[in-house]
Design a protein around this motif. Structure first.
Motif, mmCIF file in Angstrom:
data_model
loop_
_atom_site.group_PDB
_atom_site.id
_atom_site.type_symbol
_atom_site.label_atom_id
_atom_site.label_comp_id
_atom_site.label_asym_id
_atom_site.label_seq_id
_atom_site.Cartn_x
_atom_site.Cartn_y
_atom_site.Cartn_z
ATOM 1 N N THR A 75 0.879 -1.091 -0.055
ATOM 2 C CA THR A 75 0.040 -0.116 -0.066
ATOM 3 C C THR A 75 0.822 1.287 -0.200
ATOM 4 O OG1 THR A 75 -0.078 -0.301 2.251
ATOM 5 C CG2 THR A 75 -2.071 -0.767 1.223
ATOM 6 N N ASP A 101 2.535 4.922 -1.008
ATOM 7 C CA ASP A 101 2.055 5.906 -1.560
ATOM 8 C C ASP A 101 2.439 6.338 -2.902
ATOM 9 O OD1 ASP A 101 3.930 7.239 -0.290
ATOM 10 O OD2 ASP A 101 3.059 8.230 1.144
ATOM 11 N N SER A 102 3.389 5.894 -3.431
ATOM 12 C CA SER A 102 3.929 6.185 -4.785
ATOM 13 C C SER A 102 4.379 4.846 -5.551
ATOM 14 C CB SER A 102 5.082 6.952 -4.609
ATOM 15 O OG SER A 102 6.185 6.146 -4.345
ATOM 16 N N ASN A 137 -4.869 -0.148 -6.200
ATOM 17 C CA ASN A 137 -5.164 0.385 -4.955
ATOM 18 C C ASN A 137 -6.231 1.556 -4.849
ATOM 19 O OD1 ASN A 137 -3.615 -1.660 -3.736
ATOM 20 N ND2 ASN A 137 -1.776 -0.428 -3.562
ATOM 21 N N GLN A 138 -5.852 2.609 -5.728
ATOM 22 C CA GLN A 138 -6.636 3.715 -5.719
ATOM 23 C C GLN A 138 -8.322 3.381 -5.946
ATOM 24 O OE1 GLN A 138 -4.465 6.407 -8.146
ATOM 25 N NE2 GLN A 138 -3.883 7.750 -6.662
#
Ligand code: 13P
Ligand code: SF4
Length: 351
Positions: free
Chosen positions: A4, A6-7, A39-40
């Motif tokens: 997970t 974030d980039s 994931n988004q």
């Protein structure tokens, strides 16, 4: 489990560390981008992703919230509070999720997601067997479609088949549709088994008062039927210390020559809990990569030409598109769903 970060860059780094032995780095970069996008989408759509143990390593180790065997994933499907379940597996598994969570949208990333066992038997076949053997309870392996489950008394998976069969004590049962699994369970539980489909003389017999205690069908897994005792003998010659694990869908003689047999999650646990340095996995090939990635100090030997063509259809791209395009929606008609649910619930209550 889910990556997970974030980039895309961070996801890529985690994937390289875990998977670069199994997936080329250029592919991992693209797969890291897909993972980030999935994931988004998962958050946006309030979805959960369930991933079967046979998913390819870059999918298995990144986007699923839960990974496992048929039984474990069915349990997760029943528990989830998300609106959408994306089932990275095959159709019969996604149907089981729909049966257990009818109010949720269940998506299968592939339009087909077949299975040679599920395709080996129809609801009509089960009705005919019931006419032929009146009063004999029907135990059905979960690798079947919902309409076949609906004709059954109770389901089982490779993780609880023995417990389910033993719950009938010494009563005669019909066990469908996997021939090898039925023979393996008959051997383990001491039941004598007959196959009306393989031997027409058996068609005339009725289920009452006879010496056999199991009636089987002739379905086979197109992957597991390929493993032979010779495969084991050859590997043991080269690596005498190898520990051999076979899925319960393998032939009885293969199971007999192995050190452990069980479900996919049973095999994973066995490797995790055993100290031996080297293992031969007689099951779908990607699972070997998945276990090797999680246990870098242990060597997994596998017969790598053997992949399930149906599980192989599910990719990260397909999973992204499932979420993006809300496809392919799994529906099970209410009447079939209710009857199938009773058989699945009985299984979950047993073990
Ligand atoms: P498991 O329930 O053991 O994961 O098996 C499912 C399957 O299809 C094996 O071929
Ligand atoms: Fe079906 Fe065999 Fe593929 Fe499992 S490995 S989904 S039993 S064809």
């Amino acid at each position: 489990m889910t990556v997970t970060a974030d980039s895309v860059e961070k996801i890529y780094e985690i994937m390289v560390e875990k998977l670069s032995k199994f997936v080329p780095k250029v592919e991992l970069r693209y797969k890291a981008e897909l993972t980030f996008e999935i994931n988004q989408l998962k958050k946006e759509k309030n979805a959960v992703i369930l991933g079967h143990n046979y998913m390819e390593p870059a999918l298995f180790h990144t986007v699923p919230d839960f990974t496992g065997d048929s039984l474990g994933l069915a349990r997760e499907a029943a528990k989830t509070d998300k609106d959408i379940i994306v089932f990275c597996g095959v159709r019969f598994m996604a149907e089981t999720a729909k049966i257990l969570s009818p109010e949720k949208t269940v998506l299968l990333p592939s339009p087909k997601g077949g299975c040679s066992l599920a395709e080996s038997i129809t609801a009509e076949d089960v009705r005919k067997l019931r006419e032929q053997y009146p009063g004999v309870p029907v135990v059905t392996y979960v690798n079947t479609y919902a309409d076949v489950k609906a004709e059954s008394d109770v389901c089982c998976t490779s993780g609880n088949a023995v417990e389910v069969v033993e719950s009938f004590k010494d009563q005669t049962i019909i066990f469908l549709p996997d021939e090898f699994m039925a023979k393996n369970i008959a051997l383990e539980t001491g039941k004598h088994i007959i196959f009306p489909t393989n031997n027409p003389a058996n068609l005339k017999k009725s289920g009452n008062g006879l010496d056999y205690r199991m009636i089987g069908w002739n379905g086979k897994c197109e992957v597991h039927e390929q493993f032979t005792v010779e495969d084991i003998v050859n590997v043991r010659k080269q690596f005498p210390d190898v520990v051999v694990l076979a899925h319960l869908e393998c032939k009885p003689e293969v199971i007999n020559a192995s050190d452990y047999s069980g479900s996919t999650s049973g095999m994973i646990r066995y490797v995790e809990e055993t100290k031996a340095p080297r293992y031969l996995l007689l099951t779908e090939c990607s699972m070997g990569d998945n276990i090797a990635a999680a246990n870098p100090k242990k060597e997994m030997l596998r017969l790598c030409s053997i992949r399930c063509p149906h599980m192989n259809e599910i990719t990260l791209e397909q999973t992204r598109d499932a979420l993006k395009l809300n496809r392919y929606v799994i529906d099970v008609p209410e009447d079939i769903r209710n009857r199938a649910r009773a058989a699945v619930d009985r299984m979950i209550a047993i073990g």
